[in-house]
Design a protein around this motif. Structure first.
Motif, PDB file in Angstrom:
ATOM      1  N   LEU A  18       0.811  -1.215   0.000  1.00 29.94           N
ATOM      2  CA  LEU A  18       0.000   0.000   0.000  1.00 29.94           C
ATOM      3  C   LEU A  18       0.847   1.268   0.000  1.00 29.94           C
ATOM      4  N   VAL A  19       1.792   1.360   0.940  1.00 29.25           N
ATOM      5  CA  VAL A  19       2.570   2.588   1.064  1.00 29.25           C
ATOM      6  C   VAL A  19       3.573   2.731  -0.066  1.00 29.25           C
ATOM      7  N   HIS A  20       3.979   1.607  -0.663  1.00 33.88           N
ATOM      8  CA  HIS A  20       4.937   1.673  -1.766  1.00 33.88           C
ATOM      9  C   HIS A  20       4.293   2.292  -3.012  1.00 33.88           C
ATOM     10  N   ARG A  21       3.010   2.030  -3.213  1.00 38.29           N
ATOM     11  CA  ARG A  21       2.326   2.642  -4.353  1.00 38.29           C
ATOM     12  C   ARG A  21       2.204   4.149  -4.161  1.00 38.29           C
ATOM     13  N   SER A  22       1.930   4.558  -2.930  1.00 38.23           N
ATOM     14  CA  SER A  22       1.864   5.991  -2.661  1.00 38.23           C
ATOM     15  C   SER A  22       3.239   6.633  -2.826  1.00 38.23           C
ATOM     16  N   ARG A  28       8.098  12.586  -2.492  1.00 39.19           N
ATOM     17  CA  ARG A  28       8.600  13.657  -1.622  1.00 39.19           C
ATOM     18  C   ARG A  28       7.519  14.280  -0.746  1.00 39.19           C
ATOM     19  N   ARG A  29       6.291  13.826  -0.887  1.00 48.43           N
ATOM     20  CA  ARG A  29       5.211  14.357  -0.053  1.00 48.43           C
ATOM     21  C   ARG A  29       5.349  13.818   1.367  1.00 48.43           C
ATOM     22  N   PHE A  41       6.833   9.891   1.876  1.00 54.84           N
ATOM     23  CA  PHE A  41       6.360   8.562   1.475  1.00 54.84           C
ATOM     24  C   PHE A  41       7.514   7.668   1.026  1.00 54.84           C
ATOM     25  N   ALA A  42       8.510   8.247   0.345  1.00 54.55           N
ATOM     26  CA  ALA A  42       9.658   7.451  -0.074  1.00 54.55           C
ATOM     27  C   ALA A  42      10.422   6.935   1.143  1.00 54.55           C
ATOM     28  N   GLU A  43      10.622   7.809   2.128  1.00 53.78           N
ATOM     29  CA  GLU A  43      11.322   7.396   3.349  1.00 53.78           C
ATOM     30  C   GLU A  43      10.520   6.359   4.119  1.00 53.78           C
ATOM     31  N   LEU A  44       9.208   6.551   4.189  1.00 58.59           N
ATOM     32  CA  LEU A  44       8.366   5.620   4.937  1.00 58.59           C
ATOM     33  C   LEU A  44       8.377   4.236   4.293  1.00 58.59           C
ATOM     34  N   GLY A 244      -2.350   8.778  -0.197  1.00 63.91           N
ATOM     35  CA  GLY A 244      -1.232   9.692  -0.401  1.00 63.91           C
ATOM     36  C   GLY A 244      -1.388  10.995   0.358  1.00 63.91           C
ATOM     37  N   ALA A 245      -2.278  11.008   1.366  1.00 65.13           N
ATOM     38  CA  ALA A 245      -2.483  12.199   2.195  1.00 65.13           C
ATOM     39  C   ALA A 245      -1.472  12.227   3.334  1.00 65.13           C
ATOM     40  N   THR A 246      -1.389  13.359   4.018  1.00 69.73           N
ATOM     41  CA  THR A 246      -0.435  13.549   5.117  1.00 69.73           C
ATOM     42  C   THR A 246      -1.116  13.288   6.454  1.00 69.73           C
ATOM     43  N   SER A 247      -0.440  12.533   7.313  1.00 68.81           N
ATOM     44  CA  SER A 247      -0.998  12.147   8.607  1.00 68.81           C
ATOM     45  C   SER A 247      -0.169  12.712   9.753  1.00 68.81           C
ATOM     46  N   ILE A 248      -0.846  13.353  10.697  1.00 68.07           N
ATOM     47  CA  ILE A 248      -0.226  13.871  11.913  1.00 68.07           C
ATOM     48  C   ILE A 248      -0.665  12.957  13.058  1.00 68.07           C
TER      49      ILE A 248
END
Length: 529
Positions: A18-22, A28-29, A41-44, A244-248
């Motif tokens: 899942l996260v690899h597709r994002s 860089r998001r 996302f790349a780092e995650l 692909g959204a940002t999570s806090i």
């Protein structure tokens, strides 16, 4: 094990990747923020792969269960995703459980690994006494004061997994209906049930959340409710990572911390149960917080009191609200009430989500007509594979080819669902059924009432007596008799509470759901011998 066919690999769409597709779409998001820690996302995706490689090196194998006992943190979704990456099954645990309760789940799930937050190590170690299946033990260091301390014998630091020197996870191809998660329900029974979810269950549910909840890749969302619960984890956090959204990520749902996070990160989305929304509005920090970025709000666990909908509309004129209704077995979204109907049909659970079919049936499973109250049942690819180690309860829940929710409700002529009560929570007083929600709505209309919960207690004459526990607003002065009179002016006599108890607070679980079981125990009168 036979090799996976290339065409199967080419069609894969599961939690494991899942996260690899994002990351491929938005490398860089910003994906996750936890305090001063921030990952793209790349780092995650790379951290997930390093962690998966470490889990594989530790000997964890496909189908084995990894239990997580921790408050919210950025490592939580990493561990969930890394487990799926190697075909293992994540088992989130309620961090409020005691050692015996944790031990029961470890044994029931046959967990081979336990990851515990440093502050919860005493509970974890006591739980492991007599739990024979756990062979891998890891500590999440969330307390800065413990960073330099030695770990107990046999425990490793999760940091050594997330920073593993190799990025070489095994290439495991999960089947669509292969277990990837076990979520334990709190329920009303003496023992929790393990709800087994597959990759198919979760992926279809993420799609439903995006389509039904108006979610977008540009969203910035604050996640404050516990991640061991499917609502925050799967309706929102994992859905955001998929989208692909940002999570806090916040440790706890403290009103001041939520308000500060919305302001600091210009958050656009927020999920809270009604009790937490009420807490935000009551916070002294609310008056000065800059919340202008907030555009989408979500609530669940119970209907939003109509008075609170009015207040939210006044305080957040640009906020669009959704009511998400569901349960763990639905992974967890079933229906939703959209923003444009919050005032016109407040109290409704809305329409079936994109990939859900819902109907109302009688005890024999026969569909009921519009407006008739019966049990809410669903058909959906979201649904659980069943209850772990409990084939009889699984068969009972799926009888007739529908999943029986255990909730009572009815459909209006336009197909909106109204949840009346839990089947087990319906109050039967003097031969009449009383829906606690109806009585609670009347109590919330009283200007001095901040929170209310209605439940039944055993009664020699009425079988069950309608009873209310009420939290008053600061400096309010109203008597229980006055509150009863307020209800009687609107409700039939059999629906009016026989007793109203004014309390300082209502018992809630970490997800904000009011624990009526505890209220029943507290206010059930002693029976004569």
């Amino acid at each position: 094990m036979t090799a996976t066919a290339p065409e199967t690999t080419a069609r894969r769409q599961g939690v494991a990747h899942l996260v690899h597709r994002s990351a491929a779409r938005f490398p860089r998001r910003t994906a996750l923020v936890d305090g001063d820690v921030s990952w793209t996302f790349a780092e995650l995706a790379e951290i997930v792969d390093r962690t998966a490689t470490a889990l594989d090196a530790a000997g964890l194998r496909r189908g084995e269960r990894v239990a997580l006992l921790a408050h919210n943190c950025w490592q939580y979704p990493v561990l969930v995703l890394a487990a799926a990456r190697i075909g293992a099954v994540a088992v989130p645990l309620n961090f409020m459980l005691g050692p015996a309760e944790v031990r029961y789940i470890l044994d029931d799930a046959d967990a081979v690994a336990l990851v515990a937050e440093d502050a919860l190590l005493p509970v974890a170690q006591q739980a492991l006494d007599g739990a024979g299946t756990v062979r891998t033990r890891a500590v999440l260091r969330l307390d800065p004061d413990t960073s330099g301390t030695a770990l107990p014998d046999g425990w490793v630091d999760v940091d050594t997994w997330t920073s593993h020197p190799e990025v070489a996870p095994p290439d495991v191809e999960l089947e669509d209906d292969e277990p990837v998660r076990i979520m334990y329900t709190s329920g009303t029974e003496s023992r929790p049930k393990g709800v087994v979810l597959s990759s198919r269950s979760l992926m279809w549910q993420y799609v439903s959340c995006v389509a039904t909840g108006g979610m977008e890749a540009s969203d910035v969302e604050v996640h404050a409710l516990p991640l061991y619960h499917c609502a925050q984890l799967d309706n929102f956090l994992m859905t955001d990572l998929y989208l692909g959204a940002t999570s806090i990520v916040l440790r706890r749902p403290e009103p001041e911390a939520i308000l500060a996070a919305v302001e600091r990160h210009r958050a656009t989305n927020l999920f809270c149960p009604p009790t937490v929304w009420i807490g935000l509005l009551a916070s002294p920090a609310f008056a000065t917080a800059d919340l202008g970025s907030l555009r989408k709000g979500y609530y669940g666990a119970s209907a939003m009191p109509l008075e609170m909908l009015d207040t939210l509309g006044e305080r957040f004129p640009d906020l669009r609200l959704w009511n998400f209704y569901g349960q763990t077995e639905m992974a967890s979204l079933a229906t939703a009430l959209p923003p444009e109907e919050q005032r016109t049909h407040g109290g409704s659970a809305g329409y079936p989500a994109l990939n859900v079919e819902t109907r109302i049936v009688d005890p024999d499973g026969t569909p009921l007509p519009t407006g008739a109250v019966g049990e809410i049942v669903h058909r959906s690819p979201h649904l659980t594979l069943g209850y772990l180690n409990q084939p009889a309860k699984t068969a009972e829940a799926f009888r007739g080819g529908w999943f029986h929710s255990g909730d009572l409700g009815y459909l209006d002529p336009d197909g909106r669902l109204y949840v009346v009560d839990r089947v087990k929570d319906m109050i039967k007083s003097g031969g009449e059924n009383v829906a606690s929600r109806e009585v609670e709505e009347v109590l919330y209309r009283h200007p001095e009432v901040a929170e209310a919960a209605v439940f039944g207690v055993p009664d020699d004459h009425w079988i069950e007596a309608v009873t209310a526990a009420v939290v008053l607003r600061p400096d309010a002065e109203v008597t229980p008799d006055a509150l009863r009179a307020h209800c009687r002016a609107v409700l039939a006599g059999f629906k009016t509470p026989r007793a109203v108890h004014v309390v300082s607070s209502l018992p809630k679980n970490p997800s904000g759901k009011i624990l009526k079981r505890e209220l029943r125990e507290s206010f059930t009168p002693a029976r004569r011998s």
